[in-house]
Design an enzyme around this catalytic site. Structure first.
Site, short mmCIF file in Angstrom:
data_model
loop_
_atom_site.label_atom_id
_atom_site.label_comp_id
_atom_site.label_asym_id
_atom_site.label_seq_id
_atom_site.Cartn_x
_atom_site.Cartn_y
_atom_site.Cartn_z
N GLU A 1 -6.24 -4.94 7.69
CA GLU A 1 -5.18 -3.97 7.95
C GLU A 1 -5.01 -3.77 9.45
O GLU A 1 -5.90 -4.11 10.23
CB GLU A 1 -5.46 -2.65 7.23
CG GLU A 1 -6.68 -1.92 7.73
CD GLU A 1 -6.92 -0.60 7.00
OE1 GLU A 1 -6.34 -0.37 5.93
OE2 GLU A 1 -7.70 0.19 7.53
N ASP B 1 -12.07 0.61 1.43
CA ASP B 1 -11.11 0.74 2.53
C ASP B 1 -11.83 0.96 3.86
O ASP B 1 -12.97 1.45 3.88
CB ASP B 1 -10.21 1.96 2.24
CG ASP B 1 -8.86 1.86 2.92
OD1 ASP B 1 -8.66 0.97 3.75
OD2 ASP B 1 -7.99 2.71 2.60
N ASN C 1 -4.43 5.07 -2.44
CA ASN C 1 -5.66 5.61 -1.87
C ASN C 1 -6.24 6.69 -2.78
O ASN C 1 -5.52 7.53 -3.32
CB ASN C 1 -5.39 6.19 -0.49
CG ASN C 1 -5.05 5.09 0.49
OD1 ASN C 1 -5.92 4.37 0.95
ND2 ASN C 1 -3.77 4.93 0.78
N GLU D 1 0.87 -1.17 0.00
CA GLU D 1 0.00 0.00 0.00
C GLU D 1 0.91 1.22 0.00
O GLU D 1 1.88 1.30 0.76
CB GLU D 1 -0.93 0.06 1.22
CG GLU D 1 -1.74 1.37 1.19
CD GLU D 1 -2.91 1.47 2.17
OE1 GLU D 1 -3.07 0.58 3.03
OE2 GLU D 1 -3.67 2.45 2.04
N GLU E 1 -7.91 2.27 -3.59
CA GLU E 1 -8.63 2.10 -2.32
C GLU E 1 -9.48 3.32 -2.04
O GLU E 1 -8.97 4.44 -1.99
CB GLU E 1 -7.63 1.93 -1.16
CG GLU E 1 -6.80 0.68 -1.26
CD GLU E 1 -6.01 0.41 0.02
OE1 GLU E 1 -6.10 1.21 0.98
OE2 GLU E 1 -5.32 -0.63 0.05
#
Ligand code: C2E
Ligand code: MG
Ligand code: MG
Length: 401
Positions: A356, A299, A237, A180, A269
């Site tokens: 996560e 997310d 993201n 990520e 995400e």
């Protein structure tokens, strides 16, 4: 940095009912507190730094968001202020919110159901007296340093934003599957502005479009070696506001092409949020990303808004369980049940399920046993610069040739 201001007790109140806010402040002042009141979340977050409180009182129903969101943000910032949760919503909801606060590591002082009596508030404030004051509520290395529009603009002009990389691993094989990519400004140092803060500022000032491009450019400029013949994935993201920028999908396709990265290596995400509020535009935009070959991940699943509806309607390919649920896995039967159910839900919709915030081996093992596909978290590795990530990858032997 947060300035230390002695040990006097200071209560910061967030409530969209002004008369309730005023009443709490008045009662608290009688009990010897200095008080501060606002009905807006952004002002509240700013005051946390500028007028550091020893205690905060938060209403669960707020005009511009909700109390759980605020609790989550306080937890993300490592807030140490004593927390009083106030609500008109009744015992069970108050209890759940209180549990969420505790499981997020916050220091709960107590709950207050509206309408409340002076005696009830007073007994809470007395309970608060026995809690040692922790000034500012924020740890020194993670202060809510706020940022102005101009400062953000200067940093963008200087191209100060870079991506840091946090590994994601397969729970079935233990292998590295990708990273990520998280925005950092200007470097991940103590006292640096936290991503949550500068991203919100960028969203509010319209600078999110430039910021996103800068972070993506930085993220895609590093090409980690393949692992076991498979190219690694980049999870990036995306702000819901980026979806309003019609030129963005084309820009991303061109950027990937220029960097020699296939769209199928890129996972976008998107946090489930109330601002995903134009269902048709959203449906079309997200579908277009999928048509172009990108993966889409929802997310922070479980802490936001209308999760189920969004999950069923929108073309997501991955679900990321919020770290709030992952954190409680080893100690809370409820968190375990929730995580198991979310994994089942994700799988029944054909989604890749990622956890996560995995901070210990127990959580990793429980997730693997529950059939979760992938994991990410400090137990595996913290977000790192590309140089550190390359060294980390090499030291784990997760690279070809
Ligand atoms: P997120 O997308 O949910 O990212 C995961 C956050 O959890 C990151 O915080 C990461 O550092 C943190 N984290 C990872 N593992 C653990 C763990 O084991 N324990 C704990 N306690 N935390 C862990 P970070 O980097 O501060 O980012 C915060 C949020 O800011 C991100 O949450 C994401 O929503 C947003 N963000 C970051 N970069 C970007 C970006 O480029 N664009 C947009 N739109 N948002 C971004
Ligand atoms: Mg994310
Ligand atoms: Mg997340």
């Amino acid at each position: 940095m947060v300035e230390q201001r002695g040990t006097s007790r200071r209560l910061l109140v967030l409530d969209d009912e002004r008369d309730v806010g005023a009443t709490i402040c008045m009662m608290a002042r009688n009990a010897g507190y200095e008080t501060d009141y606002t009905d807006r979340i952004d002002v509240f977050m700013e005051r946390l730094e500028t007028v550091p409180p020893t205690h905060v009182a938060i209403d669960l129903q707020l005009g511009d968001g909700d109390g759980i969101d605020v609790i989550h943000r306080l937890a993300g910032l490592g807030c140490r202020a004593g927390l009083i949760i106030v609500s008109r919503l009744g015992g069970r909801i108050l209890e759940s919110a209180a549990r969420a606060a505790v499981e997020n590591g916050l220091r709960l002082t107590g709950t207050l159901a509206k309408p409340f009596s002076y005696a009830e508030l007073k007994s809470l404030l007395i309970a608060a007296e026995s809690q040692a004051p922790e000034n500012s509520g924020l740890p020194a290395d993670r202060s809510v340093r706020s940022v102005s529009e101009a400062e953000l603009g200067e940093a963008l002009a200087a191209e100060a934003f870079v991506a840091h990389y946090q590994p994601k691993i397969s729970l079935a094989t233990g292998e590295l599957v990708g990273f990520e990519c998280l925005a950092r400004w200007p470097a991940d140092e103590p006292g640096a502005v936290a991503p949550d803060v500068f991203i919100r500022c960028a969203e509010q000032t319209g600078q999110i479009h430039e910021l996103t491009r800068q972070v993506y450019r930085s993220a895609l400029a590093w090409r980690p070696p393949c692992a076991r013949g498979k190219p690694l994935k980049y999870a990036l993201n995306l702000s819901p506001l980026n979806l309003a920028d019609e030129s963005f999908p084309r820009w991303l396709v061109d950027e990937c092409e220029a960097q020699g990265i296939a769209p199928s290596q890129v996972i976008l995400e998107i946090t489930e949020t109330a601002s995903l509020n134009n269902p048709l535009v959203l449906l079309e935009n997200l579908t277009q990303f999928r048509i172009r070959g990108f993966e889409l991940s929802i997310d922070d699943f479980g802490v936001g808004y209308s999760s189920m509806v969004q999950l069923a309607r929108l073309p997501f390919s991955e679900l990321k369980i919020d770290r709030m649920f992952v954190k409680g896995l080893a100690t809370s039967e409820e968190s375990m049940k929730i995580v198991t159910a979310v994994i089942g839900l994700g799988h029944s919709l054909g989604l890749n399920v990622v956890a996560e915030g995995v901070e210990d081996r127990t959580a990793l093992e429980l997730l693997a046993r529950a059939g979760c596909n992938q994991a990410q978290g400090y137990f595996i590795a913290k977000p790192m610069s590309h140089r550190a990530a390359a060294l980390w990858q090499a030291s784990c032997g997760w690279q070809d040739g």
